[in-house]
Design an enzyme around this catalytic site. Structure first.
Site: not given
Ligand code: NAI
Length: 437
Positions: A129, A232, A234, A236
């Site tokens: 990551k 959320g 956003g 996705v």
């Protein structure tokens, strides 16, 4: 400066501290023979010790490479967890952190999650990551932002391919084009440059397949007529609304901290029974919505002893990474409440699946992608979710434990052609004095 002070510094103060110490790059690597974390500089020993003594997030991560970007001064990091299955792969997050410890821990957690996600998806990739700390250096205007991502690309090149980056929260496909201009070790580049572009749409499709598996497992039929609560809305969350509408859901209740989302989404989905609530950051009340499914698609750590007792939905299935605040505690709390939890790393694989194999060319629609989303392959999101749910039911283990055990086992399998090359690359970086480059 006292030892504990380094980890407690803000990322910006840490950059200043590094500069004073004459350090532009440093690493913390796992020395398997010594069974210890090695730091590139004695001054960074306190961070090596922090990892060494940590029982929560550190898991013998193979390497952590950090730089203060030479021109923009931004703090940038690559964390490589495990590379038995292949190079560490996972997105680069551009996020705000209060402390160096928070910055490091996010990288540790997220890279480990990528190891598990990639292994469960059957990809020949390890886990890694990237993390870039907001509020360090200069990355405000578009030109400096582009330069900052170019510098991130240069960091990737310097790492010689032990980590291959991708898009993640805070980073856009345009940013990935800037990364790509400086390195071959990236995926998720724009289609105009031969890449797969925005991974969020397939991610949303994969989450829907997880929801369908959970409903089937519980004998609750299909998504038609169901109510879904989405935290959320956003990259996705937005396409998720479209897929849920196409599946005939009765109602979606969503929340977002961005007050502009409601109008945009009502305009995009006029035919969906949709309520969008604007909430304050940290407001998790949407999770307690009476619904058939709750889909966390914002940030991690939202399933915890403060939120779990209030959940009303029988199923939790969403895209957000690291939803359990404490993976060894909160899956048990969910199980005790009889709530079916689909682990994030099981159902949100499609983002990385979409871009992981860009080098093999583009087919549209891509049969390899459709395999993951269908029900003919035993390792598809749907079938693997059913398998995990069924094993959890039979054994009494939590779904997270079953998925994790399987992921751990697979993540230690060696790449059939390249073996454990990632760790060889890390050793060669250390031997060649990467920190002085
Ligand atoms: P995003 O940043 O585009 O969307 C997140 C949305 O959540 C934003 O609209 C933000 O305003 C909102 N938000 C933040 N805190 C909130 C809160 N407390 N309550 C309600 N809304 C809140 O990120 P994206 O790409 O949609 O990803 C969402 C999650 O899914 C992240 O955890 C990400 O790591 C994970 N994920 C994303 C993948 C992808 O393909 N984009 C792939 C795999 C995981």
């Amino acid at each position: 400066m006292s030892e504990t002070a380094i980890q407690d510094l803000s990322p910006a103060d840490f950059c200043a501290w590094l500069s004073q110490a004459g350090i532009r790059r440093f690493y913390l690597v796992w020395d398997d023979e010594a069974g210890a974390v090695r730091a590139s500089h004695p001054a960074l020993e306190p961070l090596a010790r922090l990892l060494q003594e940590d029982r929560r997030d550190f898991d013998q991560h193979e390497g952590i490479f950090v730089q203060v970007a030479p021109e923009t001064g931004v703090l940038q990091m690559a964390v490589i967890h495990r590379t038995c299955r292949g190079q560490g792969a996972g997105g680069v997050r551009f996020w705000r952190y209060d402390t160096v410890e928070g910055f490091l821990r996010d990288g540790l957690r997220l890279s480990r999650g990528m190891t598990h996600k990639n292994a469960l998806a059957g990809l020949w990739w390890g886990g890694g990551k990237g993390v870039i700390a907001r509020d360090t250096g200069r990355a405000g205007d578009p030109a400096t932002r582009r330069r900052m991502y170019e510098e991130y690309g240069e960091l990737m090149t310097s790492l010689q391919g032990c980590y291959v980056t991708a898009e993640d929260v805070g980073t856009s496909v345009e940013d990935m084009a800037a990364v790509f201009s400086r390195t071959r070790f990236t995926t998720c580049i724009p289609p105009s440059l031969g890449g797969s572009g925005n991974p969020s749409v397939p991610t949303a499709r994969g989450v829907v397949r997880g929801m369908e598996a959970a409903l089937a497992h519980l004998g609750r039929g299909t998504l038609a007529g169901k109510t879904v609560a989405v935290q959320g809305l956003g990259h996705v969350g937005e396409p998720l609304l479209g897929f849920l509408r196409d599946k005939g859901v009765a109602r979606v209740v969503g929340s977002d901290i961005d007050p502009t989302r409601a109008a945009d989404l009502h305009a995009l989905f006029p035919d969906l029974d949709l309520e969008v609530r604007t909430v304050e950051r940290g407001d998790n009340s949407i999770l307690a919505e009476p619904a058939d499914i709750v889909a966390p698609c914002a940030t991690g750590g939202i399933l915890n002893p403060r939120t779990i007792p209030a959940l009303q939905a029988p199923i939790v299935c969403g895209a957000a990474n690291n939803q359990l605040e404490d993976p060894e505690r909160d899956d048990v709390l969910l199980q005790q409440r009889g709530i079916l939890y689909l682990p994030d790393f099981l159902v949100n694989r499609m983002g990385i699946v979409n871009c992981a194999d860009e080098q093999y060319g583009v087919v549209d629609p891509d049969p390899r992608i459709e395999l993951h989303l269908g029900d003919t392959w035993d390792n598809s999101v749907y079938n693997l979710s059913l398998e995990v749910l069924s094993q959890a039911k039979t054994t009494g283990a939590t779904t997270a434990k079953v998925a994790l055990d399987l992921a751990e086992k697979r993540s230690r399998e060696s790449h059939p052609l390249w073996g454990h090359r990632g760790v060889q690359i890390i050793r060669s970086l250390v031997a060649s004095g990467w920190e002085n480059g």
